[in-house]
Design a protein around this motif. Sequence first.
Motif, PDB file in Angstrom:
ATOM      1  N   ALA A  42       0.838  -1.201   0.000  1.00 23.59           N
ATOM      2  CA  ALA A  42       0.000   0.000   0.000  1.00 23.59           C
ATOM      3  C   ALA A  42       0.874   1.253   0.000  1.00 23.59           C
ATOM      4  CB  ALA A  42      -0.940  -0.018   1.204  1.00 23.59           C
ATOM      5  N   VAL A  43       1.962   1.220   0.769  1.00 22.31           N
ATOM      6  CA  VAL A  43       2.906   2.348   0.781  1.00 22.31           C
ATOM      7  C   VAL A  43       3.525   2.514  -0.607  1.00 22.31           C
ATOM      8  CG1 VAL A  43       5.064   3.226   1.760  1.00 22.31           C
ATOM      9  CG2 VAL A  43       3.345   2.171   3.256  1.00 22.31           C
ATOM     10  N   ASP A  44       3.900   1.403  -1.247  1.00 21.96           N
ATOM     11  CA  ASP A  44       4.426   1.457  -2.621  1.00 21.96           C
ATOM     12  C   ASP A  44       3.452   2.210  -3.522  1.00 21.96           C
ATOM     13  OD1 ASP A  44       6.495  -0.269  -1.812  1.00 21.96           O
ATOM     14  OD2 ASP A  44       5.591  -2.033  -2.759  1.00 21.96           O
ATOM     15  N   PHE A  45       2.186   1.763  -3.491  1.00 20.33           N
ATOM     16  CA  PHE A  45       1.173   2.343  -4.356  1.00 20.33           C
ATOM     17  C   PHE A  45       0.993   3.831  -4.083  1.00 20.33           C
ATOM     18  CE2 PHE A  45      -3.206   3.632  -5.155  1.00 20.33           C
ATOM     19  CZ  PHE A  45      -3.305   3.363  -6.514  1.00 20.33           C
ATOM     20  N   LEU A  46       0.837   4.178  -2.811  1.00 25.70           N
ATOM     21  CA  LEU A  46       0.635   5.589  -2.476  1.00 25.70           C
ATOM     22  C   LEU A  46       1.846   6.435  -2.865  1.00 25.70           C
ATOM     23  CD1 LEU A  46      -1.099   5.260   0.995  1.00 25.70           C
ATOM     24  CD2 LEU A  46      -2.131   6.078  -1.141  1.00 25.70           C
ATOM     25  N   GLY A  47       3.039   5.901  -2.654  1.00 26.40           N
ATOM     26  CA  GLY A  47       4.257   6.661  -2.906  1.00 26.40           C
ATOM     27  C   GLY A  47       4.530   6.974  -4.361  1.00 26.40           C
ATOM     28  N   ILE A  48       3.875   6.274  -5.269  1.00 29.51           N
ATOM     29  CA  ILE A  48       4.074   6.581  -6.695  1.00 29.51           C
ATOM     30  C   ILE A  48       2.965   7.468  -7.256  1.00 29.51           C
ATOM     31  CG2 ILE A  48       5.484   4.533  -7.120  1.00 29.51           C
ATOM     32  CD1 ILE A  48       3.044   3.234  -8.476  1.00 29.51           C
ATOM     33  N   GLN A  49       2.023   7.865  -6.391  1.00 25.50           N
ATOM     34  CA  GLN A  49       0.990   8.802  -6.826  1.00 25.50           C
ATOM     35  C   GLN A  49       1.562  10.207  -6.791  1.00 25.50           C
ATOM     36  OE1 GLN A  49      -1.827   7.217  -7.969  1.00 25.50           O
ATOM     37  NE2 GLN A  49      -0.548   5.479  -7.339  1.00 25.50           N
ATOM     38  N   LYS A  50       1.358  10.962  -7.856  1.00 24.84           N
ATOM     39  CA  LYS A  50       1.928  12.303  -7.961  1.00 24.84           C
ATOM     40  C   LYS A  50       1.420  13.244  -6.869  1.00 24.84           C
ATOM     41  CE  LYS A  50       3.108  12.126 -12.819  1.00 24.84           C
ATOM     42  NZ  LYS A  50       4.399  11.592 -12.552  1.00 24.84           N
ATOM     43  N   SER A  51       0.224  12.998  -6.353  1.00 22.49           N
ATOM     44  CA  SER A  51      -0.357  13.892  -5.349  1.00 22.49           C
ATOM     45  C   SER A  51       0.053  13.535  -3.917  1.00 22.49           C
ATOM     46  CB  SER A  51      -1.886  13.848  -5.456  1.00 22.49           C
ATOM     47  OG  SER A  51      -2.354  12.537  -5.204  1.00 22.49           O
ATOM     48  N   VAL A  52       0.902  12.527  -3.746  1.00 24.08           N
ATOM     49  CA  VAL A  52       1.273  12.063  -2.403  1.00 24.08           C
ATOM     50  C   VAL A  52       2.713  12.458  -2.082  1.00 24.08           C
ATOM     51  CG1 VAL A  52       1.656  10.007  -0.976  1.00 24.08           C
ATOM     52  CG2 VAL A  52      -0.374  10.156  -2.440  1.00 24.08           C
ATOM     53  N   ASP A  53       2.904  13.033  -0.922  1.00 22.03           N
ATOM     54  CA  ASP A  53       4.239  13.339  -0.409  1.00 22.03           C
ATOM     55  C   ASP A  53       4.774  12.082   0.269  1.00 22.03           C
ATOM     56  OD1 ASP A  53       6.483  14.137   1.044  1.00 22.03           O
ATOM     57  OD2 ASP A  53       5.583  16.037   1.684  1.00 22.03           O
ATOM     58  N   ARG A  54       5.787  11.476  -0.303  1.00 19.08           N
ATOM     59  CA  ARG A  54       6.342  10.225   0.228  1.00 19.08           C
ATOM     60  C   ARG A  54       6.846  10.351   1.659  1.00 19.08           C
ATOM     61  NH1 ARG A  54      10.015   7.602  -4.620  1.00 19.08           N
ATOM     62  NH2 ARG A  54       8.259   7.078  -5.976  1.00 19.08           N
ATOM     63  N   ASN A  55       7.145  11.557   2.081  1.00 23.09           N
ATOM     64  CA  ASN A  55       7.653  11.766   3.435  1.00 23.09           C
ATOM     65  C   ASN A  55       6.551  11.967   4.463  1.00 23.09           C
ATOM     66  OD1 ASN A  55      10.474  11.630   2.761  1.00 23.09           O
ATOM     67  ND2 ASN A  55      10.167  13.576   1.708  1.00 23.09           N
ATOM     68  N   LYS A  56       5.316  11.779   4.045  1.00 21.81           N
ATOM     69  CA  LYS A  56       4.192  11.965   4.965  1.00 21.81           C
ATOM     70  C   LYS A  56       3.203  10.807   4.884  1.00 21.81           C
ATOM     71  CE  LYS A  56       4.400  16.987   5.013  1.00 21.81           C
ATOM     72  NZ  LYS A  56       3.660  18.237   4.755  1.00 21.81           N
ATOM     73  N   ILE A  57       3.699   9.608   4.659  1.00 18.17           N
ATOM     74  CA  ILE A  57       2.825   8.442   4.570  1.00 18.17           C
ATOM     75  C   ILE A  57       2.717   7.789   5.949  1.00 18.17           C
ATOM     76  CG2 ILE A  57       2.531   6.127   3.592  1.00 18.17           C
ATOM     77  CD1 ILE A  57       3.877   7.142   1.043  1.00 18.17           C
ATOM     78  N   GLY A  58       1.489   7.575   6.378  1.00 13.38           N
ATOM     79  CA  GLY A  58       1.219   6.886   7.632  1.00 13.38           C
ATOM     80  C   GLY A  58       0.270   5.733   7.387  1.00 13.38           C
ATOM     81  N   ILE A  59       0.148   4.865   8.360  1.00 13.82           N
ATOM     82  CA  ILE A  59      -0.794   3.754   8.233  1.00 13.82           C
ATOM     83  C   ILE A  59      -1.657   3.668   9.487  1.00 13.82           C
ATOM     84  CG2 ILE A  59       0.609   2.437   6.624  1.00 13.82           C
ATOM     85  CD1 ILE A  59       1.530   0.673   8.876  1.00 13.82           C
ATOM     86  N   ILE A  60      -2.842   3.126   9.284  1.00 11.76           N
ATOM     87  CA  ILE A  60      -3.771   2.872  10.383  1.00 11.76           C
ATOM     88  C   ILE A  60      -4.057   1.381  10.393  1.00 11.76           C
ATOM     89  CG2 ILE A  60      -6.079   3.311  11.306  1.00 11.76           C
ATOM     90  CD1 ILE A  60      -6.031   5.994   9.808  1.00 11.76           C
ATOM     91  N   GLY A  61      -3.879   0.764  11.540  1.00 11.06           N
ATOM     92  CA  GLY A  61      -4.201  -0.651  11.702  1.00 11.06           C
ATOM     93  C   GLY A  61      -5.411  -0.784  12.606  1.00 11.06           C
ATOM     94  N   ILE A  62      -6.421  -1.481  12.116  1.00 11.24           N
ATOM     95  CA  ILE A  62      -7.679  -1.610  12.852  1.00 11.24           C
ATOM     96  C   ILE A  62      -7.913  -3.071  13.223  1.00 11.24           C
ATOM     97  CG2 ILE A  62     -10.182  -1.275  12.722  1.00 11.24           C
ATOM     98  CD1 ILE A  62      -9.585   0.995  10.681  1.00 11.24           C
ATOM     99  N   CYS A  63      -8.353  -3.290  14.442  1.00  7.89           N
ATOM    100  CA  CYS A  63      -8.735  -4.588  14.979  1.00  7.89           C
ATOM    101  C   CYS A  63      -7.553  -5.559  14.904  1.00  7.89           C
ATOM    102  CB  CYS A  63      -9.978  -5.120  14.261  1.00  7.89           C
ATOM    103  SG  CYS A  63     -10.835  -6.398  15.207  1.00  7.89           S
ATOM    104  N   GLY A  64      -7.724  -6.713  14.288  1.00  8.47           N
ATOM    105  CA  GLY A  64      -6.668  -7.711  14.252  1.00  8.47           C
ATOM    106  C   GLY A  64      -5.425  -7.260  13.510  1.00  8.47           C
TER     107      GLY A  64
END
Length: 122
Positions: free
Chosen positions: A36-58
């Motif tokens: 998911a980070v790979d995918f987001l990081g190659i989007q032109k509108s995404v700043d690679r230095n500001k990627i976070g993740i949310i983990g829910i439940c399990g």
Amino acid sequence: MDFVALAFDPSYTGESGGEPRNVTSPDISAEDFSSAVDFLGIQKSVDRNKIGIIGICGWAGFALNTTAIDKRVKAVATTGMYDMTRVMSKGYNDATTLEQRTQILEQLGEQRWKDAEAGTFA
């Protein structure tokens, strides 16, 4: 401030594809988050230095695991109802005794032998 969000079902569960079904492991789940980070990081509108993740439940623990190994993740938030590792070890509300867990693990080991001999899995 703009936000981009990506929601996904982990490999082999929910609406995602792949076989076998209903299987998870820490390495597969960490890879899902890193993909998911790979995918987001190659989007032109995404700043690679500001990627976070949310983990829910399990997947709360898997999000933490991913953050520990994938240094591209700059922030993590989790929410989990219970300690999944403890549930897997001791059952819900610690209802599984050590003897019961040992028996289950022995049965799983025997099933693996049967699956290996058959060339398929139950």
